[in-house]
Each structure stands twice: as C-alpha cells, then as structure tokens.
Scaffold this active site. Structure first.
Site, PDB file in Angstrom:
ATOM      1  N   GLU A 148      -1.935  -0.702  -8.957  1.00 48.78           N
ATOM      2  CA  GLU A 148      -3.385  -0.531  -8.880  1.00 48.78           C
ATOM      3  C   GLU A 148      -3.760   0.912  -8.594  1.00 48.78           C
ATOM      4  O   GLU A 148      -3.141   1.569  -7.754  1.00 48.78           O
ATOM      5  CB  GLU A 148      -3.916  -1.366  -7.697  1.00 48.78           C
ATOM      6  CG  GLU A 148      -4.624  -2.628  -8.085  1.00 48.78           C
ATOM      7  CD  GLU A 148      -5.111  -3.344  -6.848  1.00 48.78           C
ATOM      8  OE1 GLU A 148      -6.057  -2.860  -6.209  1.00 48.78           O
ATOM      9  OE2 GLU A 148      -4.525  -4.384  -6.512  1.00 48.78           O
ATOM     10  N   LYS A 189       0.850  -1.195   0.000  1.00 48.96           N
ATOM     11  CA  LYS A 189       0.000   0.000   0.000  1.00 48.96           C
ATOM     12  C   LYS A 189       0.881   1.239   0.000  1.00 48.96           C
ATOM     13  O   LYS A 189       1.765   1.383   0.876  1.00 48.96           O
ATOM     14  CB  LYS A 189      -0.908  -0.001   1.232  1.00 48.96           C
ATOM     15  CG  LYS A 189      -1.939  -1.119   1.213  1.00 48.96           C
ATOM     16  CD  LYS A 189      -3.027  -0.874   0.192  1.00 48.96           C
ATOM     17  CE  LYS A 189      -4.161  -1.877   0.308  1.00 48.96           C
ATOM     18  NZ  LYS A 189      -5.170  -1.685  -0.749  1.00 48.96           N
ATOM     19  N   ASP A 202      -0.255  -0.791  -4.708  1.00 47.35           N
ATOM     20  CA  ASP A 202      -1.608  -0.222  -4.735  1.00 47.35           C
ATOM     21  C   ASP A 202      -1.599   1.177  -4.145  1.00 47.35           C
ATOM     22  O   ASP A 202      -1.338   1.356  -2.953  1.00 47.35           O
ATOM     23  CB  ASP A 202      -2.571  -1.124  -3.934  1.00 47.35           C
ATOM     24  CG  ASP A 202      -4.029  -0.727  -4.133  1.00 47.35           C
ATOM     25  OD1 ASP A 202      -4.283   0.305  -4.797  1.00 47.35           O
ATOM     26  OD2 ASP A 202      -4.912  -1.456  -3.638  1.00 47.35           O
ATOM     27  N   LYS A 228     -14.216  -6.910  -7.345  1.00 53.49           N
ATOM     28  CA  LYS A 228     -14.563  -7.115  -5.931  1.00 53.49           C
ATOM     29  C   LYS A 228     -16.081  -7.182  -5.791  1.00 53.49           C
ATOM     30  O   LYS A 228     -16.793  -6.366  -6.389  1.00 53.49           O
ATOM     31  CB  LYS A 228     -14.035  -5.958  -5.067  1.00 53.49           C
ATOM     32  CG  LYS A 228     -12.519  -5.878  -5.020  1.00 53.49           C
ATOM     33  CD  LYS A 228     -12.055  -4.692  -4.204  1.00 53.49           C
ATOM     34  CE  LYS A 228     -10.534  -4.630  -4.178  1.00 53.49           C
ATOM     35  NZ  LYS A 228     -10.038  -3.389  -3.578  1.00 53.49           N
ATOM     36  N   ASP A 270      -9.031  -0.355 -10.086  1.00 54.13           N
ATOM     37  CA  ASP A 270      -9.745  -0.968  -8.957  1.00 54.13           C
ATOM     38  C   ASP A 270     -10.956  -0.096  -8.624  1.00 54.13           C
ATOM     39  O   ASP A 270     -12.076  -0.370  -9.091  1.00 54.13           O
ATOM     40  CB  ASP A 270      -8.807  -1.142  -7.758  1.00 54.13           C
ATOM     41  CG  ASP A 270      -9.494  -1.788  -6.565  1.00 54.13           C
ATOM     42  OD1 ASP A 270     -10.686  -2.131  -6.672  1.00 54.13           O
ATOM     43  OD2 ASP A 270      -8.855  -1.960  -5.504  1.00 54.13           O
TER      44      ASP A 270
HETATM   45 MG    MG Z   1      -6.872  -1.816  -4.678  1.00 54.11          MG
END
Ligand code: MG
Length: 367
Positions: A218, A162, A190, A267, A243
């Site tokens: 991402e 992240k 991400d 997702k 995303d």
């Molecule tokens: Mg993501």
C-alpha cells in the site's frame, strides 16, 4: 421521521499499545461522535477520526464543519428524503471528508432504523461478519517479528505490516516477520507514503526475489505523486494499492484512467461516507481495480459502518478494520464486536449502537 437536533461529542478510548506508522504515533483513539435525534426519539450514530496528516481534518475543524455548516442545514429535514440529505452533506462545504463521513454514517444508521433493518442488510449484505487483518506498527525487525508470532497465535491470519522508514531496514522487517510465521499467513505491507520511487522498487523487488509472499503493497510513495505511484506499479510484479492517493470518486477515476495502481483502499474518513465509498467501489470495479476497505484509527462506530459496507459488497479483497482489536475497552454499548479475527455486526436495526458506557464528552447540540 424528522431531524430535531444534532449533538456533537468527543469520545476517547485508550489503546492497548502505541500505534506507530511512517508518519505518526498515538496511544489513544479520539473520535468526534455525531448523534442525530429525531422527533420519534430515534438516534442515528456516526463518528469521525481526526487524522490531520492524512485527511487534513483536525478535531476542531470536524466540530466546526458539522456544528456551523452541515448540521444547521439538516435540522427539520425528513429522513425519507434520504438521498437529498446525503447531497446536502456532500455539498455543504468543500473537502472536510471526515466531518461529512460522521454525518453520512449517522444518516445511514437512522435510515436503517427507520426501515427496521441492520444497516448491512439495508445495504444488501447477507452475512454479518468479515475477517479483519491486524496491524503491526513499525519498530525494530526483531520486535515486529515477535509481535507477528503472537498475533498469529491469537488467531489472526492476515497481518498488515507498517513500514516506510528506510528501505534496508524495511526489507529486514518484512523478512524477519515472514521467517517467524507460517507461509499460509497473508502479509500486507503498508509504507504510508514513506518511500520514494527508487526505495519502493528496491524493497518490493527484494520481497519478490526472496519469495516473501506479500499479498499487496500500500501507498509506497507520496499521496499526490500519481506519476511515481504508476512508475512503481509498472516496475514490479506485486499488487500495488493506492490508499492516501485516493480520497474521492474523482481520484478513483484518475487512477483508473492512467492505470496508476492495481487496487484502491476505500476509507470513509477519506471519501466522506458510505455513499461516496459506493461510488469509488463501482468506479474501481468497472476498471478492474481491486478494492480493499480500511479505516483510520477510529472508534467501533466507524468500524461498524465500514464493516456494514464491506459485507454488502461481493468484491472486497481485504478488510483492514482492526482498531476494534487495538483498543483497551470498548465503551460503546451494542454495535460491532471482535471475535477471533472476525468483526461481527449487531443484528439490531441500524448499526445496533445503544449508547456509551464511558469516555463521551458532549461538545454541543444544534437544534
Ligand atoms: Mg494504508
């Protein structure tokens, strides 16, 4: 098998350590659980995670959408009218994708139980496990690098890093992690919308220049900024994944039509369930866009549903389903389990969930 009642409950599960991204921080999973009960006593389990900053769905809005709008339309309906039930869920209310996902998952669980098959087999999958990557929250570079080393020692072979706070520090973070682990370990980056186009290009070009071997990046820019997502994609060689920019099949069509990204992260909480996830997967495949699957910070119910989906598809690049590795104790009896870096699905019918040990607080029952 007729739907008799639908119960809504809250499920709270503490995390081992706080989860920190460019847009939020939390120390527990708090899901809304849906239990659809039938006239023969079978229960279908589903769940939704409230991530208002991403989906716009809060705990209160999820409960209200299910309790007041979706559930009343399903009472008395028969599970053998399955596609009609999914249609009712998707058209009962605009948006509210997390509420729809919870009910869609519970309906799929019920259908699989009715067919006496594990859900992954009903969806066409032959294997009951998949590798998950593991997330490293955004912190100081040195701390993240140490955590990376620890997770690799635990057996994880794909790390989700992240970033997205500021470009200079993010380059340092990725560099520190790469230097601290074997080159064979895959790194997914991400930014969770944290950069603007210029910062994104600066970071990604640095990744490329220093051969940091990053498999994909991402959501570098804001979710609704497809123009700059495409600009970033066109300006670098790295694999760019949409995303937060892709919630629905319509979003996937726009991404495909305009060549916005190389990949899509599907997702359930964004798209509203397994049926819509399937639509996105097929649009992406038709446009030669790669698919990975992910989830919110959610309970092992949602993880089991997404794992069932992922193992039933031949072209899933990565599975980012690690909340099951981030929780202190799993309060769910049966269902998905983590073994090493693999998520294993139960071989019982449906999702294989039998109930809850702790953490479940009943909110309401619709009859
Ligand atoms: Mg993501």
């Amino acid at each position: 098998m007729q739907i008799k009642s639908i119960s809504i409950a809250k499920l709270t599960i503490p995390l081992i350590r706080p989860f920190i991204t460019a847009i939020r921080q939390t120390d527990h999973v708090e899901d809304i659980v849906v239990m659809i009960k039938t006239d023969c006593g079978t229960i279908g389990y589903g769940s939704a995670a409230a991530t208002p900053l991403i989906t716009g769905d809060s705990k209160e809005s999820i409960i209200s959408a299910i309790q007041n709008i979706i559930a009343p339309k399903l009472i008395g309906k028969n599970i053998n009218d399955f596609n009609q039930l999914l249609y009712i869920v998707q058209t009962a209310i605009k948006r509210n994708s997390s509420a729809k996902a919870a009910v869609d998952i519970a309906l799929h669980d019920l259908l699989a139980k009715w067919c006496n098959l594990p859900l992954y087999q009903l969806l066409g999958g032959a294997t009951n496990h998949i590798e998950t990557c593991i997330t490293i929250s955004v912190k100081e570079a040195k701390v993240m690098a140490e955590e990376a080393k620890l997770l690799v020692a635990q057996g994880f072979t794909t790390l989700k890093i992240k970033v997205g706070l500021n470009a200079e520090d993010d380059i340092e973070r990725i560099q520190a992690i790469r230097e601290n682990i074997d080159h064979k370990i895959k790194i997914l980056v991400d930014a969770n919308q944290g950069w603007n186009a210029k910062s994104a290009i600066q970071v990604i070009q640095n990744i490329e220049k220093h051969h940091l071997n990053v498999a994909l990046v991402e959501q570098p820019v804001k979710a609704d900024d497809l123009v700059n997502l495409k600009y970033v994609r066109d300006s670098v060689n790295s694999f760019i994944v949409a995303d937060e920019a892709c919630f629905s099949p319509q979003d996937a069509l726009a991404i495909a039509k305009n060549n916005v990204s190389d990949g899509i992260n599907i997702k359930l909480m964004k798209c509203g369930g397994l049926d819509t996830a399937n639509a996105i997967y097929h649009i992406a495949n038709s446009a030669s866009i790669g698919c990975m699957v992910g989830c919110m910070l959610e309970s092992p119910i949602g993880v089991a549903a997404m794992t069932s989906f992922a193992v039933s598809k031949p072209n899933i690049l990565y599975a980012d389903l690690d909340p099951i590795a981030l929780i202190k104790d799993n309060p769910i009896v049966g269902g998905a389990k983590l073994v090493g870096n693999q998520i294993y699905l139960a071989n019982e019918p449906g999702l294989g969930i039998q109930g809850f040990n702790q953490g479940l607080e009943l909110v309401s029952e619709i009859k």
